[in-house]
Design a protein around this motif. Structure first.
Motif, short mmCIF file in Angstrom:
data_model
loop_
_atom_site.label_atom_id
_atom_site.label_comp_id
_atom_site.label_asym_id
_atom_site.label_seq_id
_atom_site.Cartn_x
_atom_site.Cartn_y
_atom_site.Cartn_z
N ARG A 1 0.86 -1.18 0.00
CA ARG A 1 0.00 0.00 0.00
C ARG A 1 0.90 1.23 0.00
N ILE A 2 0.49 2.26 -0.73
CA ILE A 2 1.17 3.55 -0.63
C ILE A 2 0.13 4.62 -0.91
N GLU A 3 -0.32 5.27 0.17
CA GLU A 3 -1.44 6.19 0.15
C GLU A 3 -0.97 7.61 0.42
N PHE A 4 -1.64 8.56 -0.20
CA PHE A 4 -1.33 9.97 0.00
C PHE A 4 -2.50 10.65 0.70
N VAL A 5 -2.22 11.50 1.68
CA VAL A 5 -3.23 12.39 2.26
C VAL A 5 -2.63 13.79 2.32
N ASP A 6 -3.44 14.80 2.01
CA ASP A 6 -2.92 16.16 2.05
C ASP A 6 -3.07 16.75 3.45
N ALA A 7 -2.68 18.00 3.62
CA ALA A 7 -2.68 18.62 4.95
C ALA A 7 -4.08 18.71 5.52
N ALA A 8 -5.07 19.05 4.68
CA ALA A 8 -6.44 19.15 5.17
C ALA A 8 -6.96 17.80 5.65
N SER A 9 -6.60 16.72 4.94
CA SER A 9 -7.00 15.38 5.37
C SER A 9 -6.35 15.02 6.69
N ALA A 10 -5.07 15.34 6.85
CA ALA A 10 -4.37 15.06 8.10
C ALA A 10 -5.04 15.78 9.27
N ALA A 11 -5.44 17.03 9.07
CA ALA A 11 -6.14 17.77 10.12
C ALA A 11 -7.46 17.11 10.47
N ALA A 12 -8.19 16.64 9.45
CA ALA A 12 -9.46 15.96 9.71
C ALA A 12 -9.25 14.66 10.46
N PHE A 13 -8.20 13.91 10.11
CA PHE A 13 -7.89 12.67 10.84
C PHE A 13 -7.64 12.96 12.32
N ASN A 14 -6.88 14.00 12.59
CA ASN A 14 -6.56 14.35 13.97
C ASN A 14 -7.83 14.62 14.78
N ALA A 15 -8.74 15.38 14.21
CA ALA A 15 -9.96 15.74 14.92
C ALA A 15 -10.89 14.55 15.09
N TYR A 16 -10.91 13.65 14.10
CA TYR A 16 -11.86 12.54 14.10
C TYR A 16 -11.34 11.34 14.88
N ALA A 17 -10.05 11.05 14.72
CA ALA A 17 -9.49 9.82 15.29
C ALA A 17 -8.55 10.06 16.45
N GLY A 18 -8.36 11.33 16.84
CA GLY A 18 -7.49 11.61 17.98
C GLY A 18 -6.02 11.38 17.70
N THR A 19 -5.62 11.45 16.44
CA THR A 19 -4.21 11.29 16.09
C THR A 19 -3.50 12.64 16.23
N ASP A 20 -2.18 12.63 16.07
CA ASP A 20 -1.41 13.87 16.19
C ASP A 20 -0.49 14.05 14.99
N LEU A 21 -1.04 13.82 13.80
CA LEU A 21 -0.25 14.00 12.58
C LEU A 21 0.05 15.49 12.38
N PRO A 22 1.27 15.83 11.98
CA PRO A 22 1.52 17.22 11.56
C PRO A 22 0.57 17.57 10.42
#
Length: 457
Positions: free
Chosen positions: A246-267
């Motif tokens: 697997r090799i997946e791309f997420v942009d900055a807006a997606s990373a911010a959404a992941f943090n809010a939804y899943a409690g992650t701390d991605l830059p």
């Protein structure tokens, strides 16, 4: 009158498994994307191929449209009853019929979901690799020729379906393909049905290719300062032949959404999410090499793990990407679209798309299966912005035109449905008319999923 006659006959056949209740019709009249509610006239729940055959025969006799329904996760309106008729819901046809570990294949009914199949296979040491993210039905995945996060290594449904049982528009039941791993016997009717979106027949049984579970699996994530470095890293990884699962791309807006939804701390920057399969030694070597490529392209240190709970958390986060993005925009709807381009044009396509979305002022996170040149934009249609839907359609149109200009396709995995028929002539030329001729030959009344995919349907 013809519709009522058909429904009366279907009621006699199915009893309570034919419904005209408003909640059932509405549940089968909506999709996960921007399309308006389009309820069918009735919903049928068959339990056998024979019942599907009788449903199609009765509808054909009265000229009533028939639309297959799996899990309802499609994004281009494929399963909506554009011209009314009967929605054939396959959720009761959800059994694993036969697992053959020695041949590494399995036969299933179409209503079985991807995750249910994964659980059934867990004790065998085998797995079915096609992973579109959503818990889609296997029949729906075949009808849309689905792919997903693992396509870069294991291929799409096209590569992993050996044979099908299909009910045609006149009620005939055919079997396509066999359990043999190759054949030179005649037209490839299995390939014809894959991606036909229910316009040529209703799939009632599938034989799937299985793969051995790898000895070791590692998954990891790397952040990049910009979108260009991340995409260039993907391109070099693929061109080097590094065997990524697997090799997946997420942009900055997606990373911010992941943090809010899943409690992650991605830059809040672009990221690559990857998975490696193989022996313990091979996986470690591949992780080290990929980490070096990340560094060459300006990325942060590649952090990876072989711990199952950490890997599951990573991919659960990715698979919930749509829901995370929508949770960041309460009350909004989305126009979700995808394109696929040759890997050498990927950076150009992603950067131009991101710039176009930014210039529009519309939120539109980008993420996708960039290992095979495929990426998605979730264009947010806000309830308090009257022009958003038109803006989103304009962005999606330019994405499609961009893909064709770069030698790609207007959809790598979402399919055509109702949303992308307008690009078929440009992408396929006279080939689209040939598709229409095949449709007319197999379904002269046009009762199977009308309004989708082919000209004149």
């Amino acid at each position: 009158m013809a519709l009522q006659d058909a429904l009366d006959a279907l009621s006699a056949l199915l009893g309570e498994r034919l419904s005209r209740s408003k909640p059932d019709l509405e549940a089968h009249g909506r999709s996960e994307s921007h399309f308006a509610m389009t309820p069918p006239d009735a919903v049928a729940w068959p339990e056998t191929t024979r019942e599907v055959q009788e449903i199609v025969r009765l509808c054909a006799r009265h000229g009533v449209p028939v639309v297959g329904w799996g899990a309802g996760t499609s994004l281009e309106g494929h399963a909506l009853a554009a011209r009314g008729g009967v929605s054939v819901d396959f959720t009761r046809m959800n059994r694993v019929l036969d697992v053959r570990p020695e041949d590494m294949d399995v036969t299933v009914q179409p209503g079985l979901t991807r995750r249910a199949l994964e659980e059934e296979l867990r004790a065998t040491g085998l797995f079915f690799p096609v992973d579109p993210g959503a818990d889609a039905s296997i029949g729906g995945m075949a009808a849309t020729r689905a792919s997903g996060t693992t396509t870069v290594r294991y291929g799409s449904m096209r590569d992993n379906v050996l044979a099908l049982e299909v009910v045609l528009a006149d009620g005939r039941v055919i079997r396509t393909g066999s359990r043999a791993r190759k054949s030179a016997a005649g037209y490839d009717l299995t390939a014809l049905m894959l991606g036909s979106e229910g316009t040529l027949g209703l799939i009632t049984e599938l034989t799937l290719r299985l793969h051995g579970r790898p000895e070791a699996v590692a998954a990891g994530v790397a952040a990049f300062p910009g979108i260009g470095g991340a995409v260039d890293c993907v391109i070099e990884t693929i061109q080097m032949g590094l065997p990524m699962a697997r090799i997946e791309f997420v942009d900055a807006a997606s990373a911010a959404a992941f943090n809010a939804y899943a409690g992650t701390d991605l830059p809040e920057r672009p990221h690559l999410l990857v998975e490696l399969h193989g022996s313990e030694t091979a996986v470690a070597e591949q992780a080290e090499l990929f980490g070096a490529l990340v560094a060459e392209h300006g990325g942060d240190a590649f952090e990876w793990s072989t711990r199952e709970e950490e890997r599951r958390h990573l991919w659960r986060m990715r698979h919930n990407g749509y829901y995370a993005i929508m949770a960041a925009h309460p009350g909004a709807r989305a126009l979700v679209t995808d394109i696929c381009v040759p890997i050498s044009r990927l950076a150009e396509a992603v950067e131009q798309t991101q710039a176009d979305i930014a210039a529009s002022g519309m939120p539109g996170p980008i993420l996708g299966h960039v290992g095979d040149g495929n990426f998605h934009a979730t264009l947010i249609v806000r309830p308090d912005h009257a022009g958003d839907l038109d803006t989103a359609k304009g962005l999606a149109h330019r994405m499609a035109e961009r893909a064709l200009r770069l030698g790609g396709t207007v959809t790598g995995e979402h399919g055509v449905g109702m949303g992308k028929t307008g690009y078929m002539a440009e992408e396929h030329g006279e080939g689209w008319a040939v598709m229409g001729a095949i449709k007319a030959a197999l379904d002269p009344q046009g009762i199977l999923n009308p309004g989708k995919l082919v000209p004149g349907n």
